[in-house]
Motif scaffolding. Structure first.
Motif, PDB file in Angstrom:
ATOM      1  N   VAL A 196       0.865  -1.173   0.000  1.00  6.88           N
ATOM      2  CA  VAL A 196       0.000   0.000   0.000  1.00  6.88           C
ATOM      3  C   VAL A 196       0.900   1.221   0.000  1.00  6.88           C
ATOM      4  CG1 VAL A 196      -0.239  -0.022   2.529  1.00  6.88           C
ATOM      5  CG2 VAL A 196      -1.896   1.221   1.129  1.00  6.88           C
ATOM      6  N   VAL A 197       0.604   2.149  -0.908  1.00  8.17           N
ATOM      7  CA  VAL A 197       1.368   3.385  -1.039  1.00  8.17           C
ATOM      8  C   VAL A 197       0.448   4.535  -0.641  1.00  8.17           C
ATOM      9  CG1 VAL A 197       2.653   4.907  -2.594  1.00  8.17           C
ATOM     10  CG2 VAL A 197       2.764   2.421  -2.914  1.00  8.17           C
ATOM     11  N   ILE A 198       0.865   5.312   0.350  1.00  8.21           N
ATOM     12  CA  ILE A 198       0.075   6.464   0.778  1.00  8.21           C
ATOM     13  C   ILE A 198       0.678   7.703   0.147  1.00  8.21           C
ATOM     14  CG2 ILE A 198      -0.814   7.791   2.725  1.00  8.21           C
ATOM     15  CD1 ILE A 198       0.551   4.353   3.396  1.00  8.21           C
ATOM     16  N   GLY A 199      -0.037   8.272  -0.823  1.00  6.16           N
ATOM     17  CA  GLY A 199       0.448   9.445  -1.543  1.00  6.16           C
ATOM     18  C   GLY A 199       0.731   9.124  -2.992  1.00  6.16           C
ATOM     19  N   ALA A 200       0.063   9.855  -3.908  1.00  4.74           N
ATOM     20  CA  ALA A 200       0.208   9.596  -5.342  1.00  4.74           C
ATOM     21  C   ALA A 200       0.981  10.683  -6.053  1.00  4.74           C
ATOM     22  CB  ALA A 200      -1.179   9.446  -5.986  1.00  4.74           C
ATOM     23  N   GLY A 201       1.820  11.417  -5.310  1.00  3.48           N
ATOM     24  CA  GLY A 201       2.711  12.392  -5.934  1.00  3.48           C
ATOM     25  C   GLY A 201       3.843  11.696  -6.663  1.00  3.48           C
ATOM     26  N   PRO A 202       4.857  12.433  -7.096  1.00  3.05           N
ATOM     27  CA  PRO A 202       5.924  11.834  -7.910  1.00  3.05           C
ATOM     28  C   PRO A 202       6.616  10.630  -7.274  1.00  3.05           C
ATOM     29  CG  PRO A 202       6.018  14.213  -8.067  1.00  3.05           C
ATOM     30  CD  PRO A 202       4.986  13.910  -7.034  1.00  3.05           C
ATOM     31  N   SER A 203       7.021  10.731  -6.010  1.00  2.00           N
ATOM     32  CA  SER A 203       7.757   9.621  -5.403  1.00  2.00           C
ATOM     33  C   SER A 203       6.850   8.414  -5.162  1.00  2.00           C
ATOM     34  CB  SER A 203       8.415  10.068  -4.091  1.00  2.00           C
ATOM     35  OG  SER A 203       7.456  10.614  -3.209  1.00  2.00           O
ATOM     36  N   GLY A 204       5.644   8.651  -4.691  1.00  4.23           N
ATOM     37  CA  GLY A 204       4.720   7.550  -4.491  1.00  4.23           C
ATOM     38  C   GLY A 204       4.323   6.885  -5.792  1.00  4.23           C
ATOM     39  N   ALA A 205       4.060   7.702  -6.824  1.00  5.06           N
ATOM     40  CA  ALA A 205       3.676   7.150  -8.122  1.00  5.06           C
ATOM     41  C   ALA A 205       4.813   6.324  -8.719  1.00  5.06           C
ATOM     42  CB  ALA A 205       3.288   8.275  -9.074  1.00  5.06           C
ATOM     43  N   ALA A 206       6.053   6.822  -8.631  1.00  4.80           N
ATOM     44  CA  ALA A 206       7.187   6.077  -9.177  1.00  4.80           C
ATOM     45  C   ALA A 206       7.330   4.735  -8.477  1.00  4.80           C
ATOM     46  CB  ALA A 206       8.474   6.892  -9.029  1.00  4.80           C
ATOM     47  N   THR A 207       7.209   4.718  -7.148  1.00  3.98           N
ATOM     48  CA  THR A 207       7.296   3.463  -6.395  1.00  3.98           C
ATOM     49  C   THR A 207       6.210   2.494  -6.826  1.00  3.98           C
ATOM     50  OG1 THR A 207       8.097   4.740  -4.487  1.00  3.98           O
ATOM     51  CG2 THR A 207       7.428   2.477  -4.084  1.00  3.98           C
TER      52      THR A 207
END
Length: 393
Positions: free
Chosen positions: A7-18
């Motif tokens: 689960v990734v919390i946050g869809a900004g650049p770093s979260g989206a890349a992960t």
């Protein structure tokens, strides 16, 4: 209740890349973001060449370029009166690739990232969902997050939820910061900037002003300063920006202003107990050198690889955490030192004026420093004469 590999919390650049790296490696990923996209936020909107390279590796560069986003060839430095002005182009990467950055309007950039997430068949994107806490098993390992819609369980939890990360605080990893701190304000101005191919930095009275073209007719103008000084600017950003940036005197401010800070944030760790911090959530120094988005993308790509190996059973949890902590420290080490040098210059106008004057005649040292910030080489690239030039001698 839902279950995911990660689960990734946050869809900004770093979260989206992960999330993209994990999904493309064959793992099921849930991405939560409290916002509904598109959404705007305060951001320097400059992507350094190292970040452009990550976009290329993720297969997103063509989509960004198709929006008409301007290419940034280098950085110029001056003082409030416009003299002297030093310029250095970005050096070419030692392993090839793009020797230019991008001025990317954040709303445009986030839209491209969100669309890429939505295309991934193994990825579930849930907008408007706020993660409010971490869930731990009997052993103390973090096994998921709580939300207003119920728990989300996962084998790995990735917090990419920004500068004042609620997940960092919920895990007990936040470190209190002291001092006045630094804050920023940004606005977008409508004027023809097609001839502008650089980020322009101007040192003022206890503040810096930054210009970055983010479209053929759109200029981002932001300022960084301590709390007291930014409070003065906030009372009339338009007047302050026009006074600091002569090109704005006939320009139109588009939309409202955006603010962010306190920038200096610290985390006790960036990986432990099954949770990983990435992007600003992992701690931050200051946006003065513009490396934030690029490093966020790079660390997101690296973290995605480590967590993919964990989920595939190639490494155990502790090994994945150690490897990511090592990557984070290594990637941030030199940019953090460049940031410290830049902040010292900002605090001492006489010193920065001398350094800029020397860089007019000796741009090599400034270019070498840009290469260090981009991660191309270390401080060993600077000669004693370069150091004297950077110190204004």
């Amino acid at each position: 209740m839902s279950q995911a590999g990660a689960v990734v919390i946050g869809a900004g650049p770093s979260g989206a890349a992960t999330a993209l790296v994990l999904s493309r490696a064959g793992h099921h990923v849930t991405v939560l973001d409290r916002a509904h996209f598109p959404r705007d936020k305060a951001c320097g909107e400059g992507l350094m060449p190292s970040g452009v390279a990550v976009l290329r590796r993720l297969g997103l560069l063509d989509a960004v370029l198709a929006t008409g986003t301007p290419r940034i060839r280098g950085v110029s430095y001056t003082h409030g009166d416009g003299t002297p002005t030093a310029y250095a182009p970005f050096p070419m990467p030692i392993d090839g690739g793009e020797g230019w950055g991008l001025g990317v309007r954040r709303t445009v950039f986030d839209t491209i990232l969100i669309e890429a997430l939505r295309r991934e068949p193994r990825l579930t994107l849930r907008e408007g969902v706020r993660a409010s806490g971490v869930l731990r098993g009997a052993s103390g390992r973090i096994t998921g997050v709580s939300t207003e819609e119920g728990p989300v369980w996962a084998k790995a939890v990735i917090a990419a939820d920004g500068l004042h990360s609620p997940m960092r605080a919920a895990a007990g990893w936040a470190v209190a910061t002291s001092g006045e701190g630094r804050y920023g304000m940004a606005g977008h101005w409508k004027l023809d900037v097609r001839a502008l191919d650089r980020i322009a930095v101007s040192f003022g009275d206890r503040e810096e002003w930054y210009q970055c073209p983010v479209g053929s007719d759109l200029l981002l103008v932001s300022t960084l300063a301590g709390r007291a000084r930014i409070g003065v600017t906030a009372r009339n950003y338009q007047a302050a920006a026009r006074a600091a940036v002569p090109a704005l005197r006939g320009a139109e401010l588009v939309g409202g202003t955006l603010a962010a800070g306190q920038f200096r944030q610290r985390a006790r760790t960036v990986a432990a107990d099954g949770m990983f911090l990435v992007g600003d959530a992992a701690g931050y120094g200051d946006p003065t050198t513009g490396e934030g988005i690029g490093i966020g993308l790079l660390l997101g790509q690296r973290l995605g690889g480590h967590v993919a190996a964990l989920l595939s059973g190639e490494v155990d949890r502790k090994s994945a955490e150690v490897r990511y902590r090592r990557d984070h420290a290594e990637i941030w080490r030199n940019p953090s030192r460049v940031t410290a040098l830049a902040l010292m210059m900002a605090r001492h106008p006489r010193l920065s004026r001398r350094a800029v004057a020397r860089a007019v005649d000796r741009p090599h040292a400034l270019g070498a420093l840009l290469g260090i910030n981009c991660g191309y080489w270390g401080f060993g690239k600077l000669t004693p004469r370069d150091w004297l030039s950077l110190c204004g001698f």
